[in-house]
Design a protein around this motif. Structure first.
Motif, PDB file in Angstrom:
ATOM      1  N   GLY A   1       0.829  -1.194   0.000  1.00 54.35           N
ATOM      2  CA  GLY A   1       0.000   0.000   0.000  1.00 54.35           C
ATOM      3  C   GLY A   1       0.866   1.247   0.000  1.00 54.35           C
ATOM      4  N   VAL A   2       1.658   1.426   1.054  1.00 53.52           N
ATOM      5  CA  VAL A   2       2.660   2.497   1.085  1.00 53.52           C
ATOM      6  C   VAL A   2       3.938   1.878   0.522  1.00 53.52           C
ATOM      7  CG1 VAL A   2       3.921   4.145   2.517  1.00 53.52           C
ATOM      8  CG2 VAL A   2       1.579   3.526   3.121  1.00 53.52           C
ATOM      9  N   SER A   3       4.196   2.130  -0.747  1.00 52.38           N
ATOM     10  CA  SER A   3       5.267   1.406  -1.433  1.00 52.38           C
ATOM     11  C   SER A   3       6.519   2.237  -1.646  1.00 52.38           C
ATOM     12  CB  SER A   3       4.762   0.906  -2.798  1.00 52.38           C
ATOM     13  OG  SER A   3       4.289   1.993  -3.586  1.00 52.38           O
ATOM     14  N   ILE A   4       6.447   3.558  -1.558  1.00 54.83           N
ATOM     15  CA  ILE A   4       7.619   4.398  -1.779  1.00 54.83           C
ATOM     16  C   ILE A   4       8.540   4.276  -0.572  1.00 54.83           C
ATOM     17  CG2 ILE A   4       8.423   6.772  -2.096  1.00 54.83           C
ATOM     18  CD1 ILE A   4       5.846   7.330  -3.611  1.00 54.83           C
ATOM     19  N   PRO A   5       9.780   3.835  -0.764  1.00 53.15           N
ATOM     20  CA  PRO A   5      10.672   3.576   0.378  1.00 53.15           C
ATOM     21  C   PRO A   5      10.836   4.763   1.328  1.00 53.15           C
ATOM     22  CG  PRO A   5      11.592   2.628  -1.614  1.00 53.15           C
ATOM     23  CD  PRO A   5      10.404   3.416  -2.046  1.00 53.15           C
ATOM     24  N   SER A   6      10.940   5.976   0.810  1.00 54.85           N
ATOM     25  CA  SER A   6      11.145   7.127   1.687  1.00 54.85           C
ATOM     26  C   SER A   6       9.933   7.382   2.578  1.00 54.85           C
ATOM     27  CB  SER A   6      11.459   8.379   0.866  1.00 54.85           C
ATOM     28  OG  SER A   6      12.734   8.272   0.250  1.00 54.85           O
ATOM     29  N   GLN A   7       8.739   7.165   2.063  1.00 54.06           N
ATOM     30  CA  GLN A   7       7.537   7.341   2.891  1.00 54.06           C
ATOM     31  C   GLN A   7       7.495   6.291   3.990  1.00 54.06           C
ATOM     32  OE1 GLN A   7       4.332   7.290   0.003  1.00 54.06           O
ATOM     33  NE2 GLN A   7       4.580   9.457  -0.471  1.00 54.06           N
ATOM     34  N   ARG A   8       7.907   5.079   3.692  1.00 57.16           N
ATOM     35  CA  ARG A   8       7.974   4.038   4.708  1.00 57.16           C
ATOM     36  C   ARG A   8       9.061   4.355   5.723  1.00 57.16           C
ATOM     37  NH1 ARG A   8       5.433  -0.769   2.961  1.00 57.16           N
ATOM     38  NH2 ARG A   8       6.924  -2.131   4.008  1.00 57.16           N
ATOM     39  N   ARG A   9      10.171   4.930   5.270  1.00 58.58           N
ATOM     40  CA  ARG A   9      11.244   5.328   6.185  1.00 58.58           C
ATOM     41  C   ARG A   9      10.743   6.409   7.145  1.00 58.58           C
ATOM     42  NH1 ARG A   9      14.620   6.392   2.499  1.00 58.58           N
ATOM     43  NH2 ARG A   9      15.282   4.229   2.341  1.00 58.58           N
ATOM     44  N   TRP A  10       9.913   7.329   6.640  1.00 59.64           N
ATOM     45  CA  TRP A  10       9.347   8.387   7.484  1.00 59.64           C
ATOM     46  C   TRP A  10       8.445   7.799   8.570  1.00 59.64           C
ATOM     47  CZ3 TRP A  10      12.779  10.901   5.309  1.00 59.64           C
ATOM     48  CH2 TRP A  10      12.894  12.283   5.352  1.00 59.64           C
ATOM     49  N   LEU A  11       7.706   6.761   8.250  1.00 63.34           N
ATOM     50  CA  LEU A  11       6.865   6.106   9.256  1.00 63.34           C
ATOM     51  C   LEU A  11       7.724   5.428  10.320  1.00 63.34           C
ATOM     52  CD1 LEU A  11       4.079   4.650   6.946  1.00 63.34           C
ATOM     53  CD2 LEU A  11       3.810   6.447   8.673  1.00 63.34           C
ATOM     54  N   TYR A  12       8.879   4.937   9.916  1.00 59.78           N
ATOM     55  CA  TYR A  12       9.809   4.372  10.900  1.00 59.78           C
ATOM     56  C   TYR A  12      10.304   5.460  11.845  1.00 59.78           C
ATOM     57  CZ  TYR A  12      14.247   2.750  12.782  1.00 59.78           C
ATOM     58  OH  TYR A  12      15.281   2.461  13.612  1.00 59.78           O
ATOM     59  N   TYR A  13      10.685   6.618  11.300  1.00 59.32           N
ATOM     60  CA  TYR A  13      11.098   7.724  12.154  1.00 59.32           C
ATOM     61  C   TYR A  13       9.980   8.096  13.134  1.00 59.32           C
ATOM     62  CZ  TYR A  13      14.803   8.686   8.654  1.00 59.32           C
ATOM     63  OH  TYR A  13      15.880   8.612   7.816  1.00 59.32           O
ATOM     64  N   TRP A  14       8.764   8.193  12.630  1.00 51.01           N
ATOM     65  CA  TRP A  14       7.623   8.576  13.453  1.00 51.01           C
ATOM     66  C   TRP A  14       7.373   7.548  14.551  1.00 51.01           C
ATOM     67  CZ3 TRP A  14       4.855  11.789  15.782  1.00 51.01           C
ATOM     68  CH2 TRP A  14       3.510  11.627  16.086  1.00 51.01           C
ATOM     69  N   SER A  15       7.541   6.268  14.233  1.00 54.34           N
ATOM     70  CA  SER A  15       7.344   5.234  15.253  1.00 54.34           C
ATOM     71  C   SER A  15       8.377   5.368  16.372  1.00 54.34           C
ATOM     72  CB  SER A  15       7.398   3.838  14.622  1.00 54.34           C
ATOM     73  OG  SER A  15       8.693   3.549  14.131  1.00 54.34           O
ATOM     74  N   LEU A  16       9.603   5.798  16.024  1.00 54.19           N
ATOM     75  CA  LEU A  16      10.612   6.031  17.053  1.00 54.19           C
ATOM     76  C   LEU A  16      10.254   7.242  17.914  1.00 54.19           C
ATOM     77  CD1 LEU A  16      13.988   5.443  15.139  1.00 54.19           C
ATOM     78  CD2 LEU A  16      12.860   3.911  16.760  1.00 54.19           C
ATOM     79  N   VAL A  17       9.747   8.290  17.285  1.00 49.91           N
ATOM     80  CA  VAL A  17       9.328   9.471  18.043  1.00 49.91           C
ATOM     81  C   VAL A  17       8.211   9.104  19.014  1.00 49.91           C
ATOM     82  CG1 VAL A  17       8.237  11.744  17.860  1.00 49.91           C
ATOM     83  CG2 VAL A  17      10.045  11.106  16.264  1.00 49.91           C
ATOM     84  N   LEU A  18       7.243   8.331  18.544  1.00 54.78           N
ATOM     85  CA  LEU A  18       6.131   7.910  19.397  1.00 54.78           C
ATOM     86  C   LEU A  18       6.618   7.078  20.578  1.00 54.78           C
ATOM     87  CD1 LEU A  18       3.524   6.931  16.658  1.00 54.78           C
ATOM     88  CD2 LEU A  18       3.232   8.743  18.360  1.00 54.78           C
ATOM     89  N   ALA A  19       7.627   6.261  20.337  1.00 58.76           N
ATOM     90  CA  ALA A  19       8.156   5.383  21.386  1.00 58.76           C
ATOM     91  C   ALA A  19       9.186   6.082  22.264  1.00 58.76           C
ATOM     92  CB  ALA A  19       8.766   4.139  20.756  1.00 58.76           C
TER      93      ALA A  19
END
Length: 603
Positions: free
Chosen positions: A258-276
């Motif tokens: 669904g979210v296939s663009i690598p940079s957008q997926r990388r941004w979600l990883y950053y956000w998950s770290l911020v949340l945690a």
């Protein structure tokens, strides 16, 4: 006929069939309260996207006044007045195919949460143009921030009996044990078809981050940590994929991402770290009782590009494309030619004022508890203005939102090497270093000298600085480009005029912590599958490595926006024309991706 066209445009995305209203829409329920859809269009665009009246009819019928629309399209791309949906519209614009400024993620997640918390009957409707990348990224950003893990809709919205049968068959197939051969490691170390490189990046970065931070104190110690960051992100991405994308034609096949663009997926990883609360120290850690600290600086010393040797046909076609662009007067004063030594990179980031505005609102709306996905009470207005007021003006999205500020290329003979590898064949390695105006002019003249028929209109090249930081850093030789460690960076790769791919990253998330007085460096390596739109000539890329080091703390006080005003860099005026991107995809026969790659290069 129009329905057939809409299905073709939707491609691998799921479509919603409403038998009550006799409608079929490019729309999906990710959860019972999160809807993602394509752009509600009018006119000719309505012939191949969701018709605006159909989208409104559907939402009004099923949800009354209990829906709120979140639009991620810039005004220059697509626009409609808020009155279309009776004022229930919020705009968070950023360009198609790109990662957004990171501060948009918490702003969107908080507003969605605030709206949905008002009633269990409420839904949030997210859309961009295709209703996939940008809207999917933002849907996942919200789902990552909820207290309880998201689940599939309780009702099979828009699912036919035939699709339910497919789903049951898929569940049976997924419950069967995998073949032993599937667990055998790839002997060449290459990414196997169907493997998700961002998942590997998430896993390795999680482990590395845990090791780096195990011996230091951080704000995470005083706040409750979330469940495993990688697991929660993968679950959310999987939920979005299974809901937004069509079911595979065979139960044994996997969904397309669904979210296939690598940079957008990388941004979600950053956000998950911020949340945690596992983000780098001092990243968005400014609280009401803490002064705002200058962002730390890093130095990008060089970029190493490894790519397979181009075939004779590809080299000839690339050279022809570059000559054609120059002859047509579309070159915008950039390098021409088709040889591998003419690979260069453009560095860019979002408009400084836009990002500063977003980060100011992120701090203002952040809840006192430290929960990054929760909006602080009474945070609707700042200095008498709402965030929606700022977006209504179109101040930031009526023109290009991303600004180029530096270039990097090969400077010496030793920066280009060829070698034979048993695993990868003939490999060309290029070391890209910062280019000042004089160096860029010299390189261009050398490139043009190699052309048999250089175009007359391509010889006037204006001087430009290496970077917006050069005037303060006084970088000499191979000093590198100084960057804000907390800011987003886009690296866009070209072969002459031909676009090869790009990627976004935020340096601080990949650097060793804490920063010490000694030299500290890191190397971020991305494979081709971790680069956005690396097709055509870009499909020859093996990997790209960025060598980055911390700058001394005394450099933190420099203000990028102040330096930018004094820079002579011409920015986007000197970027290649989009025709190079179109033909770049065609060179390797990627006909289906031509339009997408062209639009990505323009954006």
């Amino acid at each position: 006929m129009s329905s057939l066209v809409r299905r073709l445009v939707s491609g691998s995305k799921a479509r919603y069939k409403d038998e009550e209203l006799d409608l079929e829409l490019d729309l999906a329920y990710i959860t019972d309260q999160i809807i993602v859809m394509g752009y509600p269009a009018t006119g000719i665009e309505g012939l191949y996207r969701n018709r605006r009246e159909d989208a409104k009819k559907f939402l009004d019928y099923h949800h009354g006044k209990n829906y709120w629309v979140f639009n991620f399209c810039p005004i220059k791309e697509n626009y409609y007045p808020e009155s279309v949906f009776e004022g229930r519209v919020s705009r968070y614009p950023f360009p198609d195919h790109h990662a957004p400024p990171l501060a948009i993620l918490p702003l969107v997640a908080r507003e969605i949460r605030l709206w949905l918390d008002g009633s269990p009957d409420r839904v949030a409707v997210l859309h961009c143009k295709a209703g996939k990348g940008r809207s999917g990224t933002m849907a996942c950003a919200y789902l990552l921030s909820v207290d309880i893990g998201p689940s599939r809709p309780s009702v099979n919205h828009g699912v036919t009996e035939k699709e339910r049968a497919k789903s049951r068959a898929e569940q049976v197939m997924n419950s069967m044990p995998e073949d032993e051969a599937a667990d055998v490691a790839n002997p060449n170390g290459q990414t196997l078809e169907g493997d998700d490189p961002i998942k590997r990046e998430i896993t390795s970065e999680d482990n590395e981050a845990a090791g780096q931070r195990s011996g230091m104190k951080s704000e995470a110690e005083s706040k409750p940590a979330r469940k495993d960051t990688g697991d929660s992100l993968n679950q959310v991405l999987e939920l979005h994929t299974t809901r937004r994308m069509k079911r595979p034609s065979s139960p044994s096949k996997k969904h397309k991402q669904g979210v296939s663009i690598p940079s957008q997926r990388r941004w979600l990883y950053y956000w998950s770290l911020v949340l945690a609360h596992q983000a780098p120290p001092d990243f968005w850690s400014t609280g009401p009782d803490m002064p705002i600290r200058p962002s730390p600086k890093v130095r990008l010393t060089h970029i190493k590009v490894r790519m397979r040797e181009l075939s004779g046909l590809k080299t000839s076609l690339a050279r022809a494309v570059n000559t054609l662009v120059d002859t047509a007067g579309l070159s915008r004063k950039v390098a021409t030619g088709g040889g591998p030594s003419q690979v260069w990179a453009s560095l860019a980031r979002y408009d400084d004022e836009f990002v500063e505005t977003l980060e100011e609102w992120e701090r203002f709306t952040r809840d006192e508890s430290g929960a990054m996905g929760v909006r602080r009470k009474d945070a609707d207005q700042m200095d008498g203005h709402t965030f929606a007021d700022l977006m209504k003006e179109g101040k930031f999205d009526r023109k290009k939102m991303i600004k180029s500020f530096a270039r990097m290329g090969t400077l010496r003979d030793e920066d280009f090497q060829r070698e034979d590898s048993e695993a990868e064949g003939k490999v060309e390695t290029l070391l890209l270093r910062p280019l000042t105006g004089d160096r860029w002019l010299s390189i261009r003249e050398n490139i043009e000298a190699e052309e048999k028929s250089p175009s007359e209109g391509a010889n006037n090249v204006e001087s430009e600085d290496t970077s917006i930081y050069d005037t303060t850093q006084a970088l000499k030789g191979d000093g590198g480009v100084v960057l804000d460690a907390h800011r987003e960076l886009r690296v866009k790769l070209y072969l002459g005029q031909v676009f090869m791919g790009w990627f976004w990253f935020i340096p601080a998330f990949h650097m060793p912590h804490p920063r010490s007085s000694g030299e500290q460096s890191a190397t971020l390596v991305l494979t081709r599958k971790e680069i956005d739109f690396a097709v055509g000539i870009g499909s020859n890329i093996i990997d790209v490595s960025m060598s980055i080091e911390w700058c001394p703390e005394r450099t933190d006080a420099f203000s990028p926006s102040t330096v930018q005003e004094g820079s002579e860099f011409k920015g986007d005026e000197d970027e290649p024309a989009d025709i190079g991107a179109t033909v770049g995809a065609a060179i390797s026969g990627e006909v289906k991706k031509m339009a997408e790659v062209k639009q990505a290069a323009i954006d």
